[in-house]
Design a protein around this motif. Structure first.
Motif, PDB file in Angstrom:
ATOM      1  N   VAL A   1       0.855  -1.188   0.000  1.00 42.52           N
ATOM      2  CA  VAL A   1       0.000   0.000   0.000  1.00 42.52           C
ATOM      3  C   VAL A   1       0.888   1.234   0.000  1.00 42.52           C
ATOM      4  O   VAL A   1       1.723   1.408   0.896  1.00 42.52           O
ATOM      5  CB  VAL A   1      -0.938   0.009   1.230  1.00 42.52           C
ATOM      6  CG1 VAL A   1      -1.790   1.269   1.226  1.00 42.52           C
ATOM      7  CG2 VAL A   1      -1.804  -1.244   1.246  1.00 42.52           C
ATOM      8  N   GLN A   2       0.750   2.050  -0.988  1.00 46.16           N
ATOM      9  CA  GLN A   2       1.570   3.253  -1.114  1.00 46.16           C
ATOM     10  C   GLN A   2       0.672   4.480  -1.138  1.00 46.16           C
ATOM     11  O   GLN A   2      -0.287   4.540  -1.900  1.00 46.16           O
ATOM     12  CB  GLN A   2       2.412   3.188  -2.401  1.00 46.16           C
ATOM     13  CG  GLN A   2       3.356   4.372  -2.567  1.00 46.16           C
ATOM     14  CD  GLN A   2       4.243   4.211  -3.779  1.00 46.16           C
ATOM     15  OE1 GLN A   2       4.196   3.192  -4.458  1.00 46.16           O
ATOM     16  NE2 GLN A   2       5.054   5.212  -4.073  1.00 46.16           N
ATOM     17  N   GLU A   3       0.974   5.424  -0.286  1.00 50.17           N
ATOM     18  CA  GLU A   3       0.199   6.650  -0.232  1.00 50.17           C
ATOM     19  C   GLU A   3       1.098   7.821  -0.632  1.00 50.17           C
ATOM     20  O   GLU A   3       2.226   7.947  -0.144  1.00 50.17           O
ATOM     21  CB  GLU A   3      -0.358   6.887   1.175  1.00 50.17           C
ATOM     22  CG  GLU A   3      -1.351   5.810   1.624  1.00 50.17           C
ATOM     23  CD  GLU A   3      -1.926   6.092   2.997  1.00 50.17           C
ATOM     24  OE1 GLU A   3      -1.555   7.137   3.579  1.00 50.17           O
ATOM     25  OE2 GLU A   3      -2.732   5.277   3.484  1.00 50.17           O
ATOM     26  N   ASN A   4       0.603   8.654  -1.491  1.00 52.64           N
ATOM     27  CA  ASN A   4       1.338   9.839  -1.933  1.00 52.64           C
ATOM     28  C   ASN A   4       0.702  11.078  -1.313  1.00 52.64           C
ATOM     29  O   ASN A   4      -0.453  11.400  -1.590  1.00 52.64           O
ATOM     30  CB  ASN A   4       1.306   9.949  -3.460  1.00 52.64           C
ATOM     31  CG  ASN A   4       2.058   8.798  -4.116  1.00 52.64           C
ATOM     32  OD1 ASN A   4       3.095   8.374  -3.620  1.00 52.64           O
ATOM     33  ND2 ASN A   4       1.518   8.290  -5.230  1.00 52.64           N
ATOM     34  N   ILE A   5       1.461  11.738  -0.446  1.00 57.10           N
ATOM     35  CA  ILE A   5       0.979  12.961   0.203  1.00 57.10           C
ATOM     36  C   ILE A   5       1.818  14.135  -0.302  1.00 57.10           C
ATOM     37  O   ILE A   5       3.051  14.136  -0.182  1.00 57.10           O
ATOM     38  CB  ILE A   5       1.085  12.864   1.740  1.00 57.10           C
ATOM     39  CG1 ILE A   5       0.270  11.660   2.240  1.00 57.10           C
ATOM     40  CG2 ILE A   5       0.608  14.150   2.389  1.00 57.10           C
ATOM     41  CD1 ILE A   5       0.357  11.452   3.734  1.00 57.10           C
ATOM     42  N   GLN A   6       1.162  15.097  -0.874  1.00 63.39           N
ATOM     43  CA  GLN A   6       1.850  16.274  -1.379  1.00 63.39           C
ATOM     44  C   GLN A   6       2.221  17.201  -0.231  1.00 63.39           C
ATOM     45  O   GLN A   6       1.574  17.230   0.827  1.00 63.39           O
ATOM     46  CB  GLN A   6       0.960  17.015  -2.386  1.00 63.39           C
ATOM     47  CG  GLN A   6       0.517  16.159  -3.573  1.00 63.39           C
ATOM     48  CD  GLN A   6       1.693  15.685  -4.410  1.00 63.39           C
ATOM     49  OE1 GLN A   6       2.673  16.412  -4.590  1.00 63.39           O
ATOM     50  NE2 GLN A   6       1.603  14.449  -4.909  1.00 63.39           N
TER      51      GLN A   6
ATOM     52  N   GLN B   1      -0.426  19.477   1.312  1.00 73.98           N
ATOM     53  CA  GLN B   1      -1.350  18.749   2.171  1.00 73.98           C
ATOM     54  C   GLN B   1      -0.729  18.497   3.540  1.00 73.98           C
ATOM     55  O   GLN B   1      -1.387  18.613   4.569  1.00 73.98           O
ATOM     56  CB  GLN B   1      -1.722  17.418   1.518  1.00 73.98           C
ATOM     57  CG  GLN B   1      -2.530  17.562   0.226  1.00 73.98           C
ATOM     58  CD  GLN B   1      -2.762  16.221  -0.440  1.00 73.98           C
ATOM     59  OE1 GLN B   1      -1.821  15.453  -0.644  1.00 73.98           O
ATOM     60  NE2 GLN B   1      -4.011  15.936  -0.767  1.00 73.98           N
TER      61      GLN B   1
END
Length: 251
Positions: free
Chosen positions: A224-229, A232
């Motif tokens: 599971v990979q989450e991309n947070i800018q 944000q």
């Protein structure tokens, strides 16, 4: 695995039964004999139609004078082999609300005696306790059920084996043949022939049965990979700082 659409409308259901089950005629007591005949067709042909059988129980619920214990027992037998689906419990829920007529002295109602046994057999299947199921089913306590009912239900024991096969396929990639035999109540040549029919492989030297890969018995790691800018993240930090700052009371 049976789909919801197939469960609600089996492809083997005749047009007349489809009309009865899908319309308001399912509550017409004059149609109960048609539905009962259809049930006995299921008993003889290995077909199964839960909704049509539930319609019979609902008619018995509304019209206690129509109640036929043999029909009820056969409905429960058919629902028994649908495990792990909830068909058996759906049938029981309708029986719980039924007001049965007083039993005849000449023909006592067999349901009160057989219902606890059917319920116990269902619980063992639902819990995947297959050796215990076969031990109870072969016991003297279930002789009346075997001799008077399941013997008439074509393919009943094979339908129970299909319940075990579904559980094994979902939990194993390989299993000892002796253990599998206790699940299926089969041994030696009968077990070997059944395994071959399933398309599984039996290693004669080790006695291990290999089950082909399927979505249920394959363990696959999931990343599971989450991309947070960054903008944000800045908002999150700012919000956390505001909620954690002490509240200053005015003097």
């Amino acid at each position: 695995m049976t789909s919801a659409a197939t469960w609600a409308s089996p492809p083997t259901r005749p047009p007349l039964i489809e009309t009865l089950v899908s319309g308001v005629d399912r509550y017409n007591p004059s149609n109960v004999s048609i539905l009962e005949d259809y049930l006995y067709h299921q008993i003889r042909s290995e077909e199964y139609d839960c909704l049509a059988n539930l319609a019979i129980l609902k008619l018995y619920q509304f019209n206690p004078d129509l109640y036929n214990p043999d029909v009820v027992i056969n409905i429960l037998i058919k629902a028994l082999t649908s495990s792990p689906f909830p068909d058996f419990n759906l049938c029981i829920s309708l029986l719980d609300e039924r007001t049965a007529p007083a039993p005849s002295a000449d023909e006592p109602d067999p349901l009160p005696q057989l219902l606890p046994l059917l319920t116990q057999l269902h619980a063992l299947l639902h819990q995947c306790r297959f050796p215990a199921f076969w031990a109870l089913y072969r016991s003297d306590n279930v002789e009346q059920l075997r001799d008077n009912y399941t013997v008439e239900c074509v393919g009943f024991e094979d339908a129970v084996r299909e319940v075990a096969v579904r559980a094994v396929k979902a939990a194993f990639t390989s299993i000892g043949s002796e253990r599998l035999g206790t699940y299926l109540d089969l041994s030696k040549d009968d077990l070997k022939a059944y395994v071959e029919k399933l398309g599984w492989t039996l290693d004669a030297s080790t006695g291990v049965v290999s089950i082909p890969p399927n979505p249920d018995n394959q363990i696959e790691s999931t990343v599971v990979q989450e991309n947070i800018q960054l903008p944000q993240l800045t908002k999150v930090i700012a919000h956390a700082a505001q909620t954690s700052s002490p509240v200053v009371s005015a003097v």
